[in-house]
Motif scaffolding. Structure first.
Motif, PDB file in Angstrom:
ATOM      1  N   ARG A   1       0.842  -1.201   0.000  1.00  0.00           N
ATOM      2  CA  ARG A   1       0.000   0.000   0.000  1.00  0.00           C
ATOM      3  C   ARG A   1       0.876   1.250   0.000  1.00  0.00           C
ATOM      4  O   ARG A   1       1.801   1.375   0.810  1.00  0.00           O
ATOM      5  CB  ARG A   1      -0.933   0.023   1.203  1.00  0.00           C
ATOM      6  CG  ARG A   1      -1.780   1.308   1.320  1.00  0.00           C
ATOM      7  CD  ARG A   1      -2.828   1.188   2.396  1.00  0.00           C
ATOM      8  NE  ARG A   1      -3.855   0.215   2.003  1.00  0.00           N
ATOM      9  CZ  ARG A   1      -4.799  -0.257   2.825  1.00  0.00           C
ATOM     10  NH1 ARG A   1      -4.816   0.133   4.102  1.00  0.00           N
ATOM     11  NH2 ARG A   1      -5.697  -1.126   2.397  1.00  0.00           N
ATOM     12  N   ILE A   2       0.581   2.160  -0.913  1.00  0.00           N
ATOM     13  CA  ILE A   2       1.214   3.470  -0.948  1.00  0.00           C
ATOM     14  C   ILE A   2       0.168   4.513  -0.589  1.00  0.00           C
ATOM     15  O   ILE A   2      -0.964   4.466  -1.068  1.00  0.00           O
ATOM     16  CB  ILE A   2       1.819   3.758  -2.338  1.00  0.00           C
ATOM     17  CG1 ILE A   2       3.152   3.012  -2.505  1.00  0.00           C
ATOM     18  CG2 ILE A   2       2.020   5.246  -2.549  1.00  0.00           C
ATOM     19  CD1 ILE A   2       3.795   3.198  -3.856  1.00  0.00           C
ATOM     20  N   GLN A   3       0.564   5.456   0.269  1.00  0.00           N
ATOM     21  CA  GLN A   3      -0.338   6.541   0.655  1.00  0.00           C
ATOM     22  C   GLN A   3       0.397   7.863   0.491  1.00  0.00           C
ATOM     23  O   GLN A   3       1.522   8.029   0.974  1.00  0.00           O
ATOM     24  CB  GLN A   3      -0.802   6.373   2.102  1.00  0.00           C
ATOM     25  CG  GLN A   3      -1.846   7.400   2.516  1.00  0.00           C
ATOM     26  CD  GLN A   3      -2.573   6.989   3.786  1.00  0.00           C
ATOM     27  OE1 GLN A   3      -2.579   5.823   4.153  1.00  0.00           O
ATOM     28  NE2 GLN A   3      -3.180   7.960   4.438  1.00  0.00           N
ATOM     29  N   VAL A   4      -0.205   8.807  -0.225  1.00  0.00           N
ATOM     30  CA  VAL A   4       0.379  10.126  -0.460  1.00  0.00           C
ATOM     31  C   VAL A   4      -0.608  11.175   0.034  1.00  0.00           C
ATOM     32  O   VAL A   4      -1.759  11.213  -0.410  1.00  0.00           O
ATOM     33  CB  VAL A   4       0.683  10.340  -1.959  1.00  0.00           C
ATOM     34  CG1 VAL A   4       1.281  11.728  -2.181  1.00  0.00           C
ATOM     35  CG2 VAL A   4       1.637   9.272  -2.474  1.00  0.00           C
ATOM     36  N   THR A   5      -0.163  12.017   0.968  1.00  0.00           N
ATOM     37  CA  THR A   5      -1.060  13.021   1.554  1.00  0.00           C
ATOM     38  C   THR A   5      -0.890  14.398   0.940  1.00  0.00           C
ATOM     39  O   THR A   5      -1.700  15.290   1.181  1.00  0.00           O
ATOM     40  CB  THR A   5      -0.834  13.110   3.072  1.00  0.00           C
ATOM     41  OG1 THR A   5       0.548  13.431   3.315  1.00  0.00           O
ATOM     42  CG2 THR A   5      -1.182  11.795   3.746  1.00  0.00           C
ATOM     43  N   GLY A   6       0.185  14.595   0.170  1.00  0.00           N
ATOM     44  CA  GLY A   6       0.395  15.893  -0.455  1.00  0.00           C
ATOM     45  C   GLY A   6       1.624  15.878  -1.338  1.00  0.00           C
ATOM     46  O   GLY A   6       2.366  14.905  -1.388  1.00  0.00           O
ATOM     47  N   GLY A   7       1.839  16.960  -2.051  1.00  0.00           N
ATOM     48  CA  GLY A   7       3.001  17.051  -2.918  1.00  0.00           C
ATOM     49  C   GLY A   7       2.819  16.222  -4.182  1.00  0.00           C
ATOM     50  O   GLY A   7       1.703  15.931  -4.617  1.00  0.00           O
TER      51      GLY A   7
END
Length: 412
Positions: free
Chosen positions: A310-316
């Motif tokens: 699982r990859i999680q990106v919250t910003g950028g």
């Protein structure tokens, strides 16, 4: 998560220069005969799985009694916390103990595609040879073996494979050297009379008792033999007429070369089940890019098997974190083909691809098609244009901040 540090070629060369490799003639513990094995009173081999660090204490107890054992180690766990270092394994070899192979990642071979079996077995043996050892003997993890796994072990240059558990004694000249029978592993619940009985059975049949040990401790788990039980057994064994020999000495034969590994035709560790790599990554995979707003981890909500990534990106920039096949010279990176992966996501995702040229240079990442967000498992597929690529690496990235879970990568 255990952090595994692979030993570099420079360390191996330094060990060779210092004279601590497993190559060439090896001394034997005091009192150990190097003559041909006598079958008149049976034979015992003391074998030790996984290369656990406390096994150096067991080796010392063997040496005190003039005995040698066979230590089956995993090349990817050398130097890891709780495991023997390269120097310690070299010291075992110099003391006359045999160093054997046990796969790269303690894999259940019958569950794997033949390409991945070869990578686990041949790749492990090749890595051990690069460290200065000459492994002739192999042990199947979990005692799991079938005809296909036997064929791979033989093709990878081993002279034997320690296999099925539950048989008191093997024949000194085994009918199938690639599936050697053993009693059940000697663990925490084993009593001295039970272990002695394995030897007595071999003596009575003029056979071969191949005993299996793992850890060495009081109350540290089901596979940890109690030190007093172990040393009392060795004292008893020393007084018997039965010969104590390494597996390699009983089987005999010359050391055979490791065949070269070809680029696999499948994705290795495609379901992300084996996690023995650096930084908690799935074996044969790498993280490309870093970001303080992006994280990777494994989760139990898998499409098949136990684990998914699982990859999680919250910003950028969401493209700053990509899980992709390890970019190597062919042990992990497969040949080109039609790509696919199963995924769920809260934002659109896309496949990306990098190619390796014949001289080992990897290209920049190429973006593939975009696939929509989905709350249920969906398969993303991509057939890049045919190209003269010696190997490929591909992975999945988010196109916007969010979360993506993926499993079961494949080439068609």
């Amino acid at each position: 998560m255990r952090r595994v540090v692979m030993v570099g070629a420079a360390i191996a060369l330094a060990a060779l220069a210092a004279g601590c490799s497993g190559q060439g003639a090896k001394p034997t513990p005091s009192g150990v005969s190097t003559s041909a094995v006598s079958t008149s009173g049976g034979v015992v081999s003391l074998t030790f799985d996984d290369g656990l660090v406390r096994q150096k204490e067991m080796a010392q107890e063997l040496a005190k009694r003039g005995m040698a054992g066979t230590f089956y180690v995993l090349s990817t766990r050398i130097q890891a916390p709780g495991y023997l270092s390269q120097t310690q394994i070299a010291e075992l070899s110099q003391a006359g103990h045999e160093i054997g192979g046990h796969t790269r990642t303690h894999a259940r071979l019958p569950t794997l595609h033949p390409d991945e079996q070869r990578r686990e077995v041949c790749g492990d043996r090749s890595a051990l040879e690069a460290l200065g050892f000459t492994p002739r003997s192999f042990a199947y993890p979990f005692h799991e073996v079938n005809a296909a796994a036997e064929a791979v072990v033989k093709d990878c240059g081993y002279s034997s494979g320690r296999g099925q558990a539950g048989v008191a004694a093997e024949q000194v000249t085994p009918g199938d050297p690639y599936n050697l029978n053993t009693p059940l592993a000697v663990g925490a619940s084993a009593t001295l009379p039970q272990i002695e009985q394995y030897v007595i059975a071999a003596e009575q049949r003029k056979g071969w008792a191949i005993l299996v040990f793992h850890d060495y401790c009081d109350n540290c788990g089901p596979l940890g033999v109690k030190p007093k039980v172990f040393t009392d057994f060795l004292d008893w064994l020393k007084g018997r007429k039965v010969a104590v020999r390494t597996v390699g000495d009983v089987i005999g034969g010359d050391v055979r070369p490791v065949p070269p590994l070809k680029a696999p035709s499948i994705v290795m560790n495609a379901s992300l089940e084996n996690y023995f790599g650096k930084e908690g990554l799935p074996d044969c995979w790498q993280l490309d890019g870093r970001s303080p707003t992006a994280t990777f981890g494994r989760v139990p909500s898998a499409h098949t098997g136990r684990w998914a990534g699982r990859i999680q990106v919250t910003g950028g920039d969401p493209g700053q974190l990509r899980l992709a096949i390890k970019q190597d010279d062919g042990e992990c990176a497969p040949k080109a083909g039609r790509l696919s992966v199963w995924y769920t996501s809260t934002a659109p995702v896309r496949l990306t691809l990098s190619k390796r040229s014949g001289d080992g240079v990897w290209s920049r990442w190429t973006d593939g098609p975009v696939f929509p967000a989905t709350s249920t498992w969906r398969q993303a597929t991509w057939a890049p244009r045919p190209a003269d690529a010696a190997g490929v690496s591909f992975g999945l990235v988010l196109t916007a901040p969010g979360q993506a879970t993926f499993d079961d990568f494949a080439l068609r």
